[in-house]
Design a protein around this motif. Structure first.
Motif, PDB file in Angstrom:
ATOM      1  N   GLY A 182       0.797  -1.219   0.000  1.00 38.52           N
ATOM      2  CA  GLY A 182       0.000   0.000   0.000  1.00 38.52           C
ATOM      3  C   GLY A 182       0.826   1.263   0.000  1.00 38.52           C
ATOM      4  O   GLY A 182       0.288   2.362  -0.047  1.00 38.52           O
ATOM      5  N   SER A 183       2.143   1.135   0.044  1.00 34.24           N
ATOM      6  CA  SER A 183       2.999   2.316   0.179  1.00 34.24           C
ATOM      7  C   SER A 183       3.256   3.039  -1.141  1.00 34.24           C
ATOM      8  O   SER A 183       3.734   4.161  -1.139  1.00 34.24           O
ATOM      9  CB  SER A 183       4.334   1.918   0.810  1.00 34.24           C
ATOM     10  N   ILE A 184       2.920   2.405  -2.258  1.00 35.15           N
ATOM     11  CA  ILE A 184       3.145   3.036  -3.558  1.00 35.15           C
ATOM     12  C   ILE A 184       1.795   3.390  -4.166  1.00 35.15           C
ATOM     13  O   ILE A 184       0.952   2.517  -4.378  1.00 35.15           O
ATOM     14  CB  ILE A 184       3.944   2.106  -4.490  1.00 35.15           C
ATOM     15  N   ASN A 185       1.606   4.680  -4.431  1.00 38.90           N
ATOM     16  CA  ASN A 185       0.318   5.143  -4.945  1.00 38.90           C
ATOM     17  C   ASN A 185       0.190   4.931  -6.449  1.00 38.90           C
ATOM     18  O   ASN A 185      -0.809   4.419  -6.916  1.00 38.90           O
ATOM     19  CB  ASN A 185       0.117   6.617  -4.605  1.00 38.90           C
ATOM     20  N   ASP A 186       1.173   5.357  -7.216  1.00 37.31           N
ATOM     21  CA  ASP A 186       1.120   5.230  -8.676  1.00 37.31           C
ATOM     22  C   ASP A 186       1.882   3.980  -9.098  1.00 37.31           C
ATOM     23  O   ASP A 186       3.110   3.955  -9.103  1.00 37.31           O
ATOM     24  CB  ASP A 186       1.710   6.472  -9.343  1.00 37.31           C
ATOM     25  N   LYS A 187       1.152   2.965  -9.446  1.00 33.44           N
ATOM     26  CA  LYS A 187       1.747   1.670  -9.773  1.00 33.44           C
ATOM     27  C   LYS A 187       1.884   1.450 -11.279  1.00 33.44           C
ATOM     28  O   LYS A 187       2.283   0.383 -11.718  1.00 33.44           O
ATOM     29  CB  LYS A 187       0.915   0.562  -9.150  1.00 33.44           C
ATOM     30  N   THR A 188       1.613   2.469 -12.057  1.00 28.59           N
ATOM     31  CA  THR A 188       1.624   2.355 -13.513  1.00 28.59           C
ATOM     32  C   THR A 188       2.981   1.897 -14.039  1.00 28.59           C
ATOM     33  O   THR A 188       3.066   0.962 -14.834  1.00 28.59           O
ATOM     34  CB  THR A 188       1.252   3.707 -14.167  1.00 28.59           C
ATOM     35  N   VAL A 189       4.040   2.532 -13.590  1.00 24.76           N
ATOM     36  CA  VAL A 189       5.384   2.187 -14.066  1.00 24.76           C
ATOM     37  C   VAL A 189       5.738   0.761 -13.658  1.00 24.76           C
ATOM     38  O   VAL A 189       6.285   0.000 -14.462  1.00 24.76           O
ATOM     39  CB  VAL A 189       6.435   3.191 -13.536  1.00 24.76           C
ATOM     40  N   LEU A 190       5.395   0.406 -12.436  1.00 20.78           N
ATOM     41  CA  LEU A 190       5.689  -0.961 -11.968  1.00 20.78           C
ATOM     42  C   LEU A 190       4.949  -1.995 -12.807  1.00 20.78           C
ATOM     43  O   LEU A 190       5.514  -3.035 -13.176  1.00 20.78           O
ATOM     44  CB  LEU A 190       5.315  -1.113 -10.495  1.00 20.78           C
ATOM     45  N   LEU A 191       3.699  -1.722 -13.116  1.00 23.33           N
ATOM     46  CA  LEU A 191       2.911  -2.650 -13.941  1.00 23.33           C
ATOM     47  C   LEU A 191       3.515  -2.786 -15.335  1.00 23.33           C
ATOM     48  O   LEU A 191       3.590  -3.888 -15.889  1.00 23.33           O
ATOM     49  CB  LEU A 191       1.460  -2.192 -14.024  1.00 23.33           C
ATOM     50  N   GLU A 192       3.958  -1.672 -15.892  1.00 19.89           N
ATOM     51  CA  GLU A 192       4.583  -1.701 -17.221  1.00 19.89           C
ATOM     52  C   GLU A 192       5.870  -2.524 -17.204  1.00 19.89           C
ATOM     53  O   GLU A 192       6.109  -3.320 -18.120  1.00 19.89           O
ATOM     54  CB  GLU A 192       4.880  -0.283 -17.694  1.00 19.89           C
ATOM     55  N   LYS A 193       6.683  -2.335 -16.183  1.00 22.63           N
ATOM     56  CA  LYS A 193       7.948  -3.076 -16.082  1.00 22.63           C
ATOM     57  C   LYS A 193       7.690  -4.568 -15.888  1.00 22.63           C
ATOM     58  O   LYS A 193       8.368  -5.412 -16.477  1.00 22.63           O
ATOM     59  CB  LYS A 193       8.818  -2.532 -14.946  1.00 22.63           C
ATOM     60  N   ARG A 194       6.705  -4.903 -15.077  1.00 23.06           N
ATOM     61  CA  ARG A 194       6.364  -6.314 -14.879  1.00 23.06           C
ATOM     62  C   ARG A 194       5.916  -6.949 -16.189  1.00 23.06           C
ATOM     63  O   ARG A 194       6.339  -8.045 -16.541  1.00 23.06           O
ATOM     64  CB  ARG A 194       5.270  -6.469 -13.828  1.00 23.06           C
ATOM     65  N   LYS A 195       5.090  -6.242 -16.934  1.00 26.51           N
ATOM     66  CA  LYS A 195       4.621  -6.767 -18.225  1.00 26.51           C
ATOM     67  C   LYS A 195       5.775  -6.950 -19.198  1.00 26.51           C
ATOM     68  O   LYS A 195       5.808  -7.927 -19.949  1.00 26.51           O
ATOM     69  CB  LYS A 195       3.562  -5.838 -18.814  1.00 26.51           C
ATOM     70  N   LEU A 196       6.729  -6.025 -19.190  1.00 26.69           N
ATOM     71  CA  LEU A 196       7.889  -6.136 -20.059  1.00 26.69           C
ATOM     72  C   LEU A 196       8.687  -7.398 -19.737  1.00 26.69           C
ATOM     73  O   LEU A 196       9.062  -8.160 -20.639  1.00 26.69           O
ATOM     74  CB  LEU A 196       8.782  -4.901 -19.930  1.00 26.69           C
ATOM     75  N   ILE A 197       8.914  -7.638 -18.465  1.00 29.36           N
ATOM     76  CA  ILE A 197       9.647  -8.836 -18.049  1.00 29.36           C
ATOM     77  C   ILE A 197       8.891 -10.087 -18.474  1.00 29.36           C
ATOM     78  O   ILE A 197       9.475 -11.049 -18.979  1.00 29.36           O
ATOM     79  CB  ILE A 197       9.881  -8.831 -16.520  1.00 29.36           C
ATOM     80  N   GLU A 198       7.589 -10.090 -18.309  1.00 29.28           N
ATOM     81  CA  GLU A 198       6.788 -11.260 -18.674  1.00 29.28           C
ATOM     82  C   GLU A 198       6.792 -11.486 -20.183  1.00 29.28           C
ATOM     83  O   GLU A 198       6.818 -12.625 -20.641  1.00 29.28           O
ATOM     84  CB  GLU A 198       5.374 -11.107 -18.129  1.00 29.28           C
ATOM     85  N   GLN A 199       6.811 -10.412 -20.963  1.00 25.24           N
ATOM     86  CA  GLN A 199       6.878 -10.557 -22.418  1.00 25.24           C
ATOM     87  C   GLN A 199       8.201 -11.191 -22.843  1.00 25.24           C
ATOM     88  O   GLN A 199       8.229 -12.036 -23.735  1.00 25.24           O
ATOM     89  CB  GLN A 199       6.709  -9.202 -23.099  1.00 25.24           C
ATOM     90  N   VAL A 200       9.274 -10.792 -22.209  1.00 25.10           N
ATOM     91  CA  VAL A 200      10.585 -11.375 -22.500  1.00 25.10           C
ATOM     92  C   VAL A 200      10.556 -12.870 -22.207  1.00 25.10           C
ATOM     93  O   VAL A 200      11.034 -13.679 -22.988  1.00 25.10           O
ATOM     94  CB  VAL A 200      11.696 -10.671 -21.677  1.00 25.10           C
ATOM     95  N   GLY A 201       9.968 -13.234 -21.083  1.00 21.97           N
ATOM     96  CA  GLY A 201       9.879 -14.645 -20.703  1.00 21.97           C
ATOM     97  C   GLY A 201       9.033 -15.451 -21.664  1.00 21.97           C
ATOM     98  O   GLY A 201       9.391 -16.575 -22.028  1.00 21.97           O
ATOM     99  N   ARG A 202       7.936 -14.889 -22.111  1.00 20.52           N
ATOM    100  CA  ARG A 202       7.077 -15.605 -23.064  1.00 20.52           C
ATOM    101  C   ARG A 202       7.784 -15.818 -24.390  1.00 20.52           C
ATOM    102  O   ARG A 202       7.704 -16.878 -24.989  1.00 20.52           O
ATOM    103  CB  ARG A 202       5.761 -14.855 -23.264  1.00 20.52           C
ATOM    104  N   ARG A 203       8.493 -14.807 -24.840  1.00 19.86           N
ATOM    105  CA  ARG A 203       9.232 -14.943 -26.100  1.00 19.86           C
ATOM    106  C   ARG A 203      10.296 -16.025 -25.985  1.00 19.86           C
ATOM    107  O   ARG A 203      10.480 -16.834 -26.881  1.00 19.86           O
ATOM    108  CB  ARG A 203       9.890 -13.632 -26.488  1.00 19.86           C
ATOM    109  N   SER A 204      10.959 -16.046 -24.858  1.00 15.13           N
ATOM    110  CA  SER A 204      11.988 -17.059 -24.628  1.00 15.13           C
ATOM    111  C   SER A 204      11.395 -18.455 -24.708  1.00 15.13           C
ATOM    112  O   SER A 204      11.946 -19.339 -25.350  1.00 15.13           O
ATOM    113  CB  SER A 204      12.625 -16.838 -23.256  1.00 15.13           C
ATOM    114  N   ASN A 205      10.264 -18.654 -24.074  1.00 11.67           N
ATOM    115  CA  ASN A 205       9.641 -19.978 -24.064  1.00 11.67           C
ATOM    116  C   ASN A 205       9.050 -20.363 -25.407  1.00 11.67           C
ATOM    117  O   ASN A 205       9.097 -21.517 -25.799  1.00 11.67           O
ATOM    118  CB  ASN A 205       8.562 -20.050 -22.997  1.00 11.67           C
ATOM    119  N   LYS A 206       8.485 -19.412 -26.114  1.00 10.44           N
ATOM    120  CA  LYS A 206       7.904 -19.722 -27.422  1.00 10.44           C
ATOM    121  C   LYS A 206       8.955 -20.270 -28.367  1.00 10.44           C
ATOM    122  O   LYS A 206       8.700 -21.181 -29.137  1.00 10.44           O
ATOM    123  CB  LYS A 206       7.277 -18.480 -28.047  1.00 10.44           C
ATOM    124  N   ASN A 207      10.143 -19.718 -28.306  1.00  8.23           N
ATOM    125  CA  ASN A 207      11.190 -20.114 -29.241  1.00  8.23           C
ATOM    126  C   ASN A 207      11.999 -21.313 -28.774  1.00  8.23           C
ATOM    127  O   ASN A 207      12.603 -21.989 -29.591  1.00  8.23           O
ATOM    128  CB  ASN A 207      12.119 -18.936 -29.514  1.00  8.23           C
TER     129      ASN A 207
END
Length: 88
Positions: free
Chosen positions: A52-77
């Motif tokens: 609850g200590s972070i009010n604007d979580k937009t950047v964190l959500l974007e970074k998490r999605k970026l990491i997950e996209q990298v992981g998905r690409r790795s697994n697909k190939n």
């Protein structure tokens, strides 16, 4: 976080451009290490998002999605029969 993704991308290219089996194995091990680092970072980001200590979580959500996209690409190939290494 950006450095981690860049390091992953660099190692990814090395794996796919390796000229012999020994090189490819070494780079694949390096790639696994980079994936583990990104997984730990993603988990830390998820913890921050849940707190609850972070009010604007937009950047964190974007970074998490970026990491997950990298992981998905790795697994697909590489591992079509394994779940995404960086998925939720």
């Amino acid at each position: 976080m950006t450095e981690g993704v860049e390091k992953f991308e660099e190692t990814w290219q090395k794996v796919h451009n390796a000229s012999n089996a020994n090189q490819k194995e070494k780079y694949e091990e390096d790639l696994k290490k980079e994936i583990k680092k990104l997984q730990r970072l993603r988990d830390q980001i998820k913890t921050w998002i849940a707190s609850g200590s972070i009010n604007d979580k937009t950047v964190l959500l974007e970074k998490r999605k970026l990491i997950e996209q990298v992981g998905r690409r790795s697994n697909k190939n590489n591992n079509k029969h394994q779940p995404d290494v960086l998925s939720l």
